[in-house]
Design a protein around this motif. Sequence first.
Motif, mmCIF file in Angstrom:
data_model
loop_
_atom_site.group_PDB
_atom_site.id
_atom_site.type_symbol
_atom_site.label_atom_id
_atom_site.label_comp_id
_atom_site.label_asym_id
_atom_site.label_seq_id
_atom_site.Cartn_x
_atom_site.Cartn_y
_atom_site.Cartn_z
ATOM 1 N N TYR A 13 -7.000 4.990 13.305
ATOM 2 C CA TYR A 13 -5.755 4.561 12.680
ATOM 3 C C TYR A 13 -5.868 4.405 11.174
ATOM 4 N N GLU A 14 -7.062 4.532 10.634
ATOM 5 C CA GLU A 14 -7.241 4.367 9.203
ATOM 6 C C GLU A 14 -6.841 5.630 8.463
ATOM 7 N N SER A 15 -6.392 5.445 7.241
ATOM 8 C CA SER A 15 -6.003 6.564 6.407
ATOM 9 C C SER A 15 -7.232 7.407 6.094
ATOM 10 N N SER A 16 -7.009 8.715 5.994
ATOM 11 C CA SER A 16 -8.117 9.606 5.667
ATOM 12 C C SER A 16 -8.436 9.547 4.185
ATOM 13 N N SER A 17 -7.658 8.853 3.419
ATOM 14 C CA SER A 17 -7.911 8.708 1.994
ATOM 15 C C SER A 17 -7.734 7.250 1.606
ATOM 16 N N ARG A 18 -8.057 6.959 0.419
ATOM 17 C CA ARG A 18 -7.898 5.593 -0.087
ATOM 18 C C ARG A 18 -6.715 5.519 -1.051
ATOM 19 N N LEU A 19 -5.712 6.333 -0.828
ATOM 20 C CA LEU A 19 -4.523 6.326 -1.669
ATOM 21 C C LEU A 19 -3.682 5.104 -1.353
ATOM 22 N N PRO A 20 -2.950 4.602 -2.341
ATOM 23 C CA PRO A 20 -2.088 3.449 -2.066
ATOM 24 C C PRO A 20 -0.998 3.804 -1.062
ATOM 25 N N THR A 21 -0.592 2.825 -0.289
ATOM 26 C CA THR A 21 0.455 2.996 0.711
ATOM 27 C C THR A 21 1.614 2.072 0.358
ATOM 28 N N PHE A 22 2.831 2.613 0.432
ATOM 29 C CA PHE A 22 4.023 1.833 0.128
ATOM 30 C C PHE A 22 4.975 1.893 1.309
ATOM 31 N N VAL A 23 5.573 0.759 1.639
ATOM 32 C CA VAL A 23 6.612 0.699 2.656
ATOM 33 C C VAL A 23 7.927 0.506 1.919
ATOM 34 N N VAL A 24 8.881 1.406 2.196
ATOM 35 C CA VAL A 24 10.181 1.376 1.540
ATOM 36 C C VAL A 24 11.256 1.405 2.626
ATOM 37 N N LEU A 25 12.281 0.590 2.461
ATOM 38 C CA LEU A 25 13.430 0.591 3.377
ATOM 39 C C LEU A 25 14.652 1.072 2.582
ATOM 40 N N PRO A 26 14.786 2.382 2.398
ATOM 41 C CA PRO A 26 15.846 2.879 1.512
ATOM 42 C C PRO A 26 17.258 2.599 1.994
ATOM 43 N N ARG A 27 17.429 2.422 3.288
ATOM 44 C CA ARG A 27 18.760 2.139 3.833
ATOM 45 C C ARG A 27 18.871 0.700 4.315
ATOM 46 N N GLY A 28 17.904 -0.115 3.961
ATOM 47 C CA GLY A 28 17.936 -1.510 4.383
ATOM 48 C C GLY A 28 17.481 -1.665 5.820
ATOM 49 N N ALA A 29 17.830 -2.778 6.399
ATOM 50 C CA ALA A 29 17.438 -3.092 7.772
ATOM 51 C C ALA A 29 18.542 -3.929 8.401
ATOM 52 N N HIS A 30 18.440 -4.117 9.695
ATOM 53 C CA HIS A 30 19.378 -4.964 10.427
ATOM 54 C C HIS A 30 19.383 -6.351 9.778
ATOM 55 N N PRO A 31 20.540 -7.018 9.732
ATOM 56 C CA PRO A 31 20.606 -8.337 9.072
ATOM 57 C C PRO A 31 19.555 -9.334 9.547
ATOM 58 N N SER A 32 19.263 -9.389 10.837
ATOM 59 C CA SER A 32 18.254 -10.353 11.306
ATOM 60 C C SER A 32 16.866 -9.988 10.781
ATOM 61 N N VAL A 33 16.585 -8.702 10.690
ATOM 62 C CA VAL A 33 15.299 -8.251 10.143
ATOM 63 C C VAL A 33 15.252 -8.549 8.648
ATOM 64 N N GLN A 34 16.344 -8.313 7.941
ATOM 65 C CA GLN A 34 16.403 -8.604 6.503
ATOM 66 C C GLN A 34 16.157 -10.089 6.235
ATOM 67 N N ARG A 35 16.781 -10.957 7.029
ATOM 68 C CA ARG A 35 16.585 -12.399 6.842
ATOM 69 C C ARG A 35 15.128 -12.783 7.062
ATOM 70 N N PHE A 36 14.519 -12.232 8.112
ATOM 71 C CA PHE A 36 13.122 -12.535 8.398
ATOM 72 C C PHE A 36 12.221 -12.055 7.264
ATOM 73 N N LEU A 37 12.462 -10.833 6.793
ATOM 74 C CA LEU A 37 11.655 -10.294 5.694
ATOM 75 C C LEU A 37 11.834 -11.118 4.417
ATOM 76 N N ALA A 38 13.040 -11.597 4.169
ATOM 77 C CA ALA A 38 13.276 -12.420 2.986
ATOM 78 C C ALA A 38 12.468 -13.722 3.051
ATOM 79 N N LEU A 39 12.364 -14.285 4.243
ATOM 80 C CA LEU A 39 11.597 -15.526 4.410
ATOM 81 C C LEU A 39 10.090 -15.296 4.332
ATOM 82 N N HIS A 40 9.649 -14.092 4.671
ATOM 83 C CA HIS A 40 8.215 -13.812 4.760
ATOM 84 C C HIS A 40 7.802 -12.658 3.860
ATOM 85 N N LYS A 41 8.457 -12.528 2.708
ATOM 86 C CA LYS A 41 8.163 -11.391 1.828
ATOM 87 C C LYS A 41 6.730 -11.390 1.323
#
Length: 151
Positions: A13-41
Amino acid sequence: ETATSPNSDKAAYESSSRLPTFVVLPRGAHPSVQRFLALHKHLFPIRSLRSLPNDLSKLNRLGLVDAQRRDRVGPAEILIGNADRVTIIDHHIDGTSDIPEATDYVIDKVGSVSTMVAEQLRDGGFELTEAEATLLALGIHADTGSLCFDS
C-alpha cells in the motif's frame, strides 16, 4: 500514525515514490462530512486546488474517487492531463468513463466508495483511528442515504 497488524503487507500500500501526496475535495463533500472535517482539520490535511504547487507537470498519480466522468470531477479536471497515471475508484459499475487518460480502474458494486476503502484497509491489516473510522462511516452514511438507497 496508522498502526498495522504484524501480519499485514503494508509495503503493498505504500507509494512507489517519496513524492508529496495531496488530498483535494474539488466539489466539496456531504454536509455531515464537511462538518466533521471542519472539527478535525488538524487530523486530515485536505488542500484546496489553489494551494497545490503551481508546476503540476511532474504529477505522478491522480486518484479520481467516485468519479468516472469529467462532469463529476469538477474544477480538478485540469489535473487529469498532468498526471502520469490516473486511477478511477468508483462504486457505480454501470457507468461509462469519458476519461481516456485513466490507466487504472478500481470498480466494485457496493453502496459507497468509503466501503471499498474500508475493505482495502481491513484486508491490508491497517487499524484505523477513531477519527478515520468515523470519517469512513460518515461517507457510507452519506453515500447510501442512511443505508436506505438500493445498491
